[in-house]
Design an enzyme around this catalytic site. Structure first.
Site, PDB file in Angstrom:
ATOM      1  N   ASN A  53       0.815  -1.216   0.000  1.00 57.07           N
ATOM      2  CA  ASN A  53       0.000   0.000   0.000  1.00 57.07           C
ATOM      3  C   ASN A  53       0.847   1.265   0.000  1.00 57.07           C
ATOM      4  O   ASN A  53       1.968   1.291   0.486  1.00 57.07           O
ATOM      5  CB  ASN A  53      -0.898  -0.010   1.234  1.00 57.07           C
ATOM      6  N   LYS A 181      -0.359  -1.019  16.365  1.00 53.55           N
ATOM      7  CA  LYS A 181       0.158   0.288  15.917  1.00 53.55           C
ATOM      8  C   LYS A 181      -0.990   1.207  15.549  1.00 53.55           C
ATOM      9  O   LYS A 181      -1.973   0.771  14.943  1.00 53.55           O
ATOM     10  CB  LYS A 181       1.071   0.100  14.704  1.00 53.55           C
ATOM     11  N   LYS A 183      -1.967   5.486  14.221  1.00 54.78           N
ATOM     12  CA  LYS A 183      -1.477   6.701  13.582  1.00 54.78           C
ATOM     13  C   LYS A 183      -1.479   7.865  14.566  1.00 54.78           C
ATOM     14  O   LYS A 183      -2.346   7.952  15.436  1.00 54.78           O
ATOM     15  CB  LYS A 183      -2.358   7.034  12.377  1.00 54.78           C
ATOM     16  N   ASP A 212       2.772   6.039  14.689  1.00 53.31           N
ATOM     17  CA  ASP A 212       3.332   6.292  13.355  1.00 53.31           C
ATOM     18  C   ASP A 212       2.850   7.648  12.843  1.00 53.31           C
ATOM     19  O   ASP A 212       1.656   7.847  12.632  1.00 53.31           O
ATOM     20  CB  ASP A 212       2.866   5.168  12.410  1.00 53.31           C
ATOM     21  N   GLU A 238       7.408   6.105  15.134  1.00 54.08           N
ATOM     22  CA  GLU A 238       7.739   5.841  13.722  1.00 54.08           C
ATOM     23  C   GLU A 238       7.639   7.069  12.828  1.00 54.08           C
ATOM     24  O   GLU A 238       6.686   7.829  12.914  1.00 54.08           O
ATOM     25  CB  GLU A 238       6.794   4.745  13.204  1.00 54.08           C
ATOM     26  N   GLU A 264      10.335   3.127   5.638  1.00 53.89           N
ATOM     27  CA  GLU A 264       9.405   2.552   4.656  1.00 53.89           C
ATOM     28  C   GLU A 264       9.376   3.346   3.364  1.00 53.89           C
ATOM     29  O   GLU A 264       8.938   2.821   2.340  1.00 53.89           O
ATOM     30  CB  GLU A 264       7.996   2.450   5.251  1.00 53.89           C
ATOM     31  N   ASP A 291      10.906  -1.745   2.713  1.00 51.26           N
ATOM     32  CA  ASP A 291       9.900  -2.690   2.203  1.00 51.26           C
ATOM     33  C   ASP A 291      10.310  -3.074   0.785  1.00 51.26           C
ATOM     34  O   ASP A 291      10.243  -2.250  -0.136  1.00 51.26           O
ATOM     35  CB  ASP A 291       8.536  -1.994   2.227  1.00 51.26           C
ATOM     36  N   HIS A 321       7.904  -2.721   6.435  1.00 55.10           N
ATOM     37  CA  HIS A 321       6.577  -2.172   6.158  1.00 55.10           C
ATOM     38  C   HIS A 321       5.862  -3.063   5.142  1.00 55.10           C
ATOM     39  O   HIS A 321       6.517  -3.730   4.340  1.00 55.10           O
ATOM     40  CB  HIS A 321       6.766  -0.769   5.560  1.00 55.10           C
ATOM     41  N   GLU A 340       5.321  -6.480   9.458  1.00 57.56           N
ATOM     42  CA  GLU A 340       4.066  -5.777   9.711  1.00 57.56           C
ATOM     43  C   GLU A 340       2.885  -6.616   9.241  1.00 57.56           C
ATOM     44  O   GLU A 340       3.040  -7.528   8.417  1.00 57.56           O
ATOM     45  CB  GLU A 340       4.080  -4.434   8.953  1.00 57.56           C
ATOM     46  N   SER A 341       1.708  -6.310   9.750  1.00 55.23           N
ATOM     47  CA  SER A 341       0.496  -6.994   9.326  1.00 55.23           C
ATOM     48  C   SER A 341      -0.664  -6.005   9.476  1.00 55.23           C
ATOM     49  O   SER A 341      -0.662  -5.191  10.398  1.00 55.23           O
ATOM     50  CB  SER A 341       0.324  -8.230  10.215  1.00 55.23           C
TER      51      SER A 341
HETATM   52  O1  LIG Z   1      -0.376   4.529   6.379  1.00 51.42           O
HETATM   53  C1  LIG Z   1       0.546   4.093   5.693  1.00 51.42           C
HETATM   54  O2  LIG Z   1       0.998   4.719   4.707  1.00 51.42           O
HETATM   55  C2  LIG Z   1       1.196   2.783   6.035  1.00 51.42           C
HETATM   56  C3  LIG Z   1       2.269   2.933   7.036  1.00 51.42           C
HETATM   57  O3  LIG Z   1       2.815   3.985   7.273  1.00 51.42           O
HETATM   58  C4  LIG Z   1       2.692   1.765   7.808  1.00 51.42           C
HETATM   59  O4  LIG Z   1       2.142   0.703   7.612  1.00 51.42           O
HETATM   60  O5  LIG Z   1       3.609   1.919   8.616  1.00 51.42           O
HETATM   61 MG   LIG Z   2       4.493   3.746   8.633  1.00 43.50          MG
END
Ligand SMILES: O=C([O-])CC(=O)C(=O)O
Ligand SMILES: [Mg+2]
Length: 388
Positions: A53, A181, A183, A212, A238, A264, A291, A321, A340-341
């Site tokens: 993604n 995790k 945001k 993150d 992160e 990432e 990644d 990532h 990650e998952s």
């Molecule tokens: O929201 C995203 O772009 C994905 C991301 O940073 C992560 O999985 O660490």
């Molecule tokens: Mg990230």
């Protein structure tokens, strides 16, 4: 032995979620099928790959440059010495023909996606799981079938209050994850601290939280968050600032003693090396998230692992990532720290083969030839459609 055809399609992985930098309302990815003339168990060997993604489908680059290069090459130039299998390194060199260094942009995603499909085919031709092939060729011969995985989510979306965030995280813990995790950086600091505390409040013994920021912060904001976050026992902080702002990352260690993670959005060995050289990352506690599906594939990731060793970093500090089975195989085969998952996002591309359960934060790799996509019915359905 040769590659007969390479197919690609752009597929949606859109959803109403957003992180501190982008929303995923128009997100897509590329799915690739590398069709070979090899037959195993009565079936044609087809390797599959997709990008993770965040970087959208890369069909145009593949159609214009990368697929024609492979199909126009002498097939004998793309196989190993014995002529017994495709050679991912030779195919990578072919893909990179007439590409200048630096400025890696999005071609690294196109190549990374095709490289994944090539490795899937190579392991299927060899008749072994990719993690076993990697352990035999580049590791100590003995893969570690148990891989640490953490659950990523905790996105912002309309109407998502603290109770919903807690419910989401509880759902991951109930499914066997021990690290989750969420945001940050998409709301004011005070709001984010309330969100963080609400999640910390539901964690049990041995359960931890990562946060993150997706590269959102300038120096002052990254430092303000670093100071505020220092009061919590986080698993990691992160991607505070821009992925290429190595000085910002380096300064943060003076304000944040706990583990940090980033990488990432670094798409080459050279960019990863700059992070390690200039980003002040600490090999005893920090985490690297390169990644391969976004950064020229496993051929390049092997170079990155070599570079890390030369700079005193263990592969066990890498937790990539992307949440795909490719990195899961690399983790098991080459001793990464985990993967990650995204238990509820970006389906059917993320996740594990059907029947694989998370237990105390670990999955155990099943015995499937190749990367193992055939073991995940909803994903394989998409792949089969592309190939047929
Ligand atoms: O929201 C995203 O772009 C994905 C991301 O940073 C992560 O999985 O660490
Ligand atoms: Mg990230």
């Amino acid at each position: 032995m040769k590659i007969l055809e390479i197919r690609e399609a752009t597929l949606p992985i859109s959803s109403p979620i957003r992180n501190a930098y982008i929303d995923f309302s128009k997100m897509t990815l590329s799915l690739v099928a590398v069709v070979t003339d090899v037959v195993r168990d009565g079936k044609r060997v087809i390797g599959y790959g997709f990008n993770s993604n965040g970087r959208y489908g890369q069909g145009a680059l593949m159609r214009e440059r990368f697929i024609p290069r492979v199909l126009e090459a002498d097939p004998a130039s793309l196989v190993d010495e014995a002529g017994a299998n495709l050679d991912p390194h030779k195919i990578w060199n072919c893909l990179f023909t007439n590409e200048k260094p630096g400025g890696h942009g999005e071609r690294s995603v196109a190549i990374g996606t095709m490289d994944m499909a090539v490795w899937d085919a190579v392991a299927k031709i060899a008749g072994v799981p990719l993690f076993q092939l990697l352990a035999d060729r580049y590791g100590n011969g003995t893969p570690d079938r148990k891989v640490f995985v953490y659950a990523a989510g905790g996105y912002y979306y309309p109407g998502k209050d603290l109770a919903k965030l807690q419910d989401e995280m509880r759902g991951y813990l109930d499914r066997g994850y021990s690290v989750v995790k969420m945001k940050i950086g998409g709301a004011p600091l005070a709001d984010d601290l309330r969100r963080i505390e609400s999640v910390l409040g539901i964690l049990g013994n041995g359960q931890r939280l990562c946060v993150d920021a997706n590269g959102r912060f300038d120096m002052d904001t990254a430092i303000a968050y670093a100071k505020a976050l220092s009061q919590y026992p986080l698993f990691w902080y992160e991607e505070a600032g821009d992925p290429l702002d190595f000085e910002l990352q380096a300064v943060l260690r003076s304000y944040y003693p706990g583990p940090m993670a980033t990488g990432e959005n670094l798409f080459s060995m050279q960019d990863a090396r700059n992070l390690v050289r200039y980003g002040g990352m600490r090999p005893d506690r920090d985490w690297l998230q390169f990644d391969c599906a976004l950064s020229y594939g496993l051929v390049e990731y092997l170079r990155t692992l070599d570079m890390l060793r030369q700079h005193g970093w263990s592969a066990s500090r890498c937790i990539p990532h992307g949440g795909h089975q490719m990195s899961l195989n690399i983790a098991a085969g080459l001793g990464l720290g985990g993967n990650e998952s995204y238990p509820d996002l970006f389906q059917p591309f993320g996740g594990f083969p059907d029947g694989v359960k998370v237990e105390d934060g670990y999955v155990t790799m099943p015995d499937l030839p190749g990367i193992g996509f055939e073991g995940k019915a909803d994903l394989y359905e998409q792949m089969r459609k592309l190939a047929s």
